[in-house]
Design an enzyme around this catalytic site. Structure first.
Site, PDB file in Angstrom:
ATOM      1  N   GLU A  81       9.449   0.998  11.476  1.00 45.51           N
ATOM      2  CA  GLU A  81      10.475   1.691  11.203  1.00 45.51           C
ATOM      3  C   GLU A  81       9.619   3.179  11.434  1.00 45.51           C
ATOM      4  O   GLU A  81       8.990   3.835  10.637  1.00 45.51           O
ATOM      5  CB  GLU A  81      11.149   1.749   9.922  1.00 45.51           C
ATOM      6  CG  GLU A  81      12.526   2.661  10.105  1.00 45.51           C
ATOM      7  CD  GLU A  81      12.312   3.846   9.571  1.00 45.51           C
ATOM      8  OE1 GLU A  81      12.182   4.973  10.303  1.00 45.51           O
ATOM      9  OE2 GLU A  81      12.375   4.350   8.348  1.00 45.51           O
TER      10      GLU A  81
ATOM     11  N   GLU B 150       2.857   7.799  16.201  1.00 49.75           N
ATOM     12  CA  GLU B 150       1.683   7.546  16.354  1.00 49.75           C
ATOM     13  C   GLU B 150       0.861   6.601  15.497  1.00 49.75           C
ATOM     14  O   GLU B 150       0.071   5.812  15.908  1.00 49.75           O
ATOM     15  CB  GLU B 150       0.815   9.189  16.305  1.00 49.75           C
ATOM     16  CG  GLU B 150       1.121   9.903  17.501  1.00 49.75           C
ATOM     17  CD  GLU B 150       0.937   9.240  18.878  1.00 49.75           C
ATOM     18  OE1 GLU B 150       0.028   8.793  19.196  1.00 49.75           O
ATOM     19  OE2 GLU B 150       2.075   9.486  19.663  1.00 49.75           O
ATOM     20  N   THR B 151       1.123   6.657  14.158  1.00 54.43           N
ATOM     21  CA  THR B 151       0.268   5.970  13.292  1.00 54.43           C
ATOM     22  C   THR B 151       1.015   4.442  13.207  1.00 54.43           C
ATOM     23  O   THR B 151       0.211   3.308  13.673  1.00 54.43           O
ATOM     24  CB  THR B 151       0.653   6.241  11.730  1.00 54.43           C
ATOM     25  OG1 THR B 151      -0.023   7.580  11.623  1.00 54.43           O
ATOM     26  CG2 THR B 151      -0.174   5.173  10.743  1.00 54.43           C
ATOM     27  N   GLY B 152       2.130   4.286  13.833  1.00 53.20           N
ATOM     28  CA  GLY B 152       2.948   2.899  14.244  1.00 53.20           C
ATOM     29  C   GLY B 152       2.202   2.386  15.620  1.00 53.20           C
ATOM     30  O   GLY B 152       2.031   1.075  15.569  1.00 53.20           O
TER      31      GLY B 152
ATOM     32  N   GLY C 207       6.438   4.938   8.977  1.00 58.29           N
ATOM     33  CA  GLY C 207       5.832   6.137   9.105  1.00 58.29           C
ATOM     34  C   GLY C 207       6.112   6.765  10.653  1.00 58.29           C
ATOM     35  O   GLY C 207       7.023   6.441  11.278  1.00 58.29           O
TER      36      GLY C 207
ATOM     37  N   GLU D 157      10.368  15.190  15.864  1.00 58.98           N
ATOM     38  CA  GLU D 157      10.747  14.902  14.285  1.00 58.98           C
ATOM     39  C   GLU D 157       9.994  16.224  13.459  1.00 58.98           C
ATOM     40  O   GLU D 157       8.745  16.007  13.243  1.00 58.98           O
ATOM     41  CB  GLU D 157      10.327  13.685  13.730  1.00 58.98           C
ATOM     42  CG  GLU D 157      11.090  13.318  12.178  1.00 58.98           C
ATOM     43  CD  GLU D 157      10.920  11.743  11.798  1.00 58.98           C
ATOM     44  OE1 GLU D 157      11.710  11.527  11.320  1.00 58.98           O
ATOM     45  OE2 GLU D 157       9.820  11.255  12.324  1.00 58.98           O
TER      46      GLU D 157
ATOM     47  N   CYS E 293      13.654   9.853   7.315  1.00 56.75           N
ATOM     48  CA  CYS E 293      13.617   9.289   8.488  1.00 56.75           C
ATOM     49  C   CYS E 293      14.975   9.491   9.234  1.00 56.75           C
ATOM     50  O   CYS E 293      14.702   9.703  10.776  1.00 56.75           O
ATOM     51  CB  CYS E 293      13.151   7.874   8.476  1.00 56.75           C
ATOM     52  SG  CYS E 293      11.326   7.790   7.888  1.00 56.75           S
TER      53      CYS E 293
ATOM     54  N   LYS F 167       0.848  -1.185  -0.098  1.00 53.23           N
ATOM     55  CA  LYS F 167      -0.149   0.092   0.094  1.00 53.23           C
ATOM     56  C   LYS F 167       0.806   1.338  -0.006  1.00 53.23           C
ATOM     57  O   LYS F 167       1.550   1.663   0.921  1.00 53.23           O
ATOM     58  CB  LYS F 167      -0.884  -0.106   1.190  1.00 53.23           C
ATOM     59  CG  LYS F 167      -2.097   1.099   1.094  1.00 53.23           C
ATOM     60  CD  LYS F 167      -1.424   2.344   1.964  1.00 53.23           C
ATOM     61  CE  LYS F 167      -2.345   3.256   1.694  1.00 53.23           C
ATOM     62  NZ  LYS F 167      -2.064   4.707   2.118  1.00 53.23           N
TER      63      LYS F 167
ATOM     64  N   GLU G 129      -0.592   7.785  -0.236  1.00 58.30           N
ATOM     65  CA  GLU G 129      -1.612   8.333  -1.041  1.00 58.30           C
ATOM     66  C   GLU G 129      -0.970   9.500  -1.954  1.00 58.30           C
ATOM     67  O   GLU G 129      -1.480   9.854  -2.989  1.00 58.30           O
ATOM     68  CB  GLU G 129      -3.064   8.630  -0.422  1.00 58.30           C
ATOM     69  CG  GLU G 129      -2.765   9.676   0.778  1.00 58.30           C
ATOM     70  CD  GLU G 129      -2.906   9.211   1.993  1.00 58.30           C
ATOM     71  OE1 GLU G 129      -3.621   9.611   2.849  1.00 58.30           O
ATOM     72  OE2 GLU G 129      -2.364   7.796   2.089  1.00 58.30           O
TER      73      GLU G 129
END
Length: 492
Positions: free
Chosen positions: A260, A241-243, A238, A394, A294, A185, A188
């Site tokens: 990561e 928070e999304t991790g 990513g 970051e 990153c 995926k 977007e």
């Protein structure tokens, strides 16, 4: 089509218009599409399919079926297909780089380097695929013990927008080499090179269904992909928070993870360094891809004795950096989106409010040639304490924060006084100092006297809030394997 044609707004030909499932481009279950924006112009240049949970289910089912054949394909044959893919990537390097440049904004030469790196990833794992072997165990007489690596199964790859093709390659190549099948995926913001890569893999001989790509948003595609019971592992790159959300979602099916999650990496510059080499390293560490890396060296931890003259030179060099549309190959390109530009500006504005001294840059700007695009000036911020937001968070943009160290021991303490632990750079002419610091700095990878040294051969991943698991190198190959141990009584 020329660069000027593209910059004039002419449509880029032959971009995929759907998902890539079961070996071909297919329409989405729902008639929904999104625009992809050229950051250098802040204008849409193409549209793509916004997928759904039904599209994800179709892709996972295809990967599940294909896995049963692919896992049994001899490792040498898998390697030959990956080697052919590497050649096709190189043969299509210019096209892939232009698309990458338009999608994510980076300068063309950086995009070309990413494409070459993607080819090298497939080449490396092509050679490693038939060298994955287990151990024997020293059991008592009359027993045989051994281990073997088996492919995990269906692997999901959630790819970030800052390095679309190279991040896709570093995960997909070892997964395929190990005998896994893939559902990828892409972000977007940057959907196209993952789709083009999947097409090239099939052209190289990869059986249909072994590598699938579903495009769309995190909510519509990423979330259902992570929760699919048919997925055996998720590789995610990513934000923290999304991790965390990915971890929670994967827990219901006890799905394995490689995460990561970014960093706030220090570049330690000691008094005895080669100053010219260190200057080159610091500039590249923070301003490559407009700081959207990153592992960017976003903290300069520098000994006080060298600080004044080094920073003066650094500011001078920073002010000479050229900016512009990525296809014109400037030294600094745009940031990826309007939302991200606003985020970067917010960090710098809040720093000003806290009394931070902006030594150079610090403002939103545009392409000087066209007056368009999402650009932020290359920025250097004077000495900040460890608790400051610019040291701990970051920014993911062209913003370098300085921290002054009293000596090497203090430099290590400052380097470690951060919630992240992805990479670190060290510049010193004393190899003993370098090795001591490499031992003591808490990070997943250490660069000495050259930032971003190494390549696909070197395992990559973070400590602390930078995540866990390793990609690249042979560790990356083992990340897509499960270990089986066998013990046999051989006496009658």
């Amino acid at each position: 089509m020329t660069v000027e044609d593209i910059l004039a707004g002419k449509a880029v030909p032959a971009l995929p218009k759907g998902h890539f499932i079961d070996g071909e481009v297919v329409a989405g279950f729902e008639a929904s599409s999104m625009e992809s924006f050229d950051p250098g112009r802040a204008e849409a240049f193409a549209s793509f399919t916004n997928g759904s949970a039904e599209d994800v289910g179709r892709a996972v089912a295809s990967a599940r079926t294909a896995f049963e054949t692919w896992r049994k394909t001899p490792a040498a044959e898998r390697g030959a297909i990956l080697q052919a893919a590497a050649g096709l990537i190189r043969g299509n390097a210019e096209r892939l780089a232009v698309v990458e440049c338009l999608d994510c904004g980076k300068p063309l030469n950086e995009a070309l380097a990413d494409v070459r790196g993607a080819a090298r990833s497939f080449e490396y794992y092509a050679g490693a695929s038939d060298k994955l072997q287990g151990d024997t165990f020293p059991l008592p007489h009359g027993y045989l013990g051994y281990s073997l690596y088996e492919p995990i199964g269906v692997t999901a790859h959630i790819i970030p927008w800052n390095f679309p093709i190279s991040t896709a390659a570093r995960g997909i190549a070892p997964a395929l080499a190990a005998g896994c099948s893939v559902v990828a995926k892409p972000a977007e913001q940057t959907p196209f090179t993952a789709l083009l890569l999947a097409e090239l893999l099939v052209e190289a001989g990869l059986p249909p269904g072994v590598c699938n790509v579903v495009t769309g948003t995190g909510m519509d595609v990423g979330a259902p992909l992570v929760t699919q019971s048919g997925v055996d592992q998720v590789t995610f790159t990513g934000s923290v928070e999304t991790g965390k959300h990915v971890m929670r979602s994967a827990a219901d099916n006890v799905t394995r993870l490689v995460l990561e999650l970014g960093g706030k990496s220090p570049v330690v510059v000691l008094d005895d360094c080669d100053e010219e080499r260190a200057l080159d390293g610091v500039l590249g560490a923070i301003f490559e891809n407009a700081g959207q890396v990153c592992s960017a060296g976003s903290r300069l931890v520098i000994e006080r004795g060298i600080h004044d003259r080094f920073v003066e030179k650094l500011i001078g060099r920073t002010k000479t950096l050229t900016m512009g549309h990525g296809l014109r190959d400037p030294q600094l390109g745009p940031v990826n989106s309007a939302a991200h530009l606003e985020r970067i500006a917010g960090f710098v504005d809040r720093a000003r409010e806290r009394g931070a001294e902006i030594l150079t840059g610090g403002s939103v700007t545009v392409d000087p040639e066209t007056g368009k695009g999402w650009f932020f000036e290359p920025t250097i911020v004077a000495d900040r304490p460890s608790h400051d937001e610019l040291v701990q968070e970051e920014v993911f943009g062209p913003v370098l924060t300085i921290q002054i160290a009293e000596d090497a021991e203090d430099a290590v303490a400052l380097a470690n006084d951060c919630q992240y632990g992805l990479v670190a750079g060290i510049y010193t002419s004393n190899i003993s100092s370098a090795l001591e610091m490499a031992r003591d700095v808490d990070a997943g990878q250490i660069y000495v006297n050259e930032y971003f040294a190494g390549g696909i051969e070197v395992p990559f991943g973070g400590n602390k809030r930078s995540g866990f698991g390793r990609e690249k190198g042979l560790e990356g190959l083992r990340s897509y394997c499960k270990l089986k141990s066998v013990a046999v009584r051989v006496e009658s």
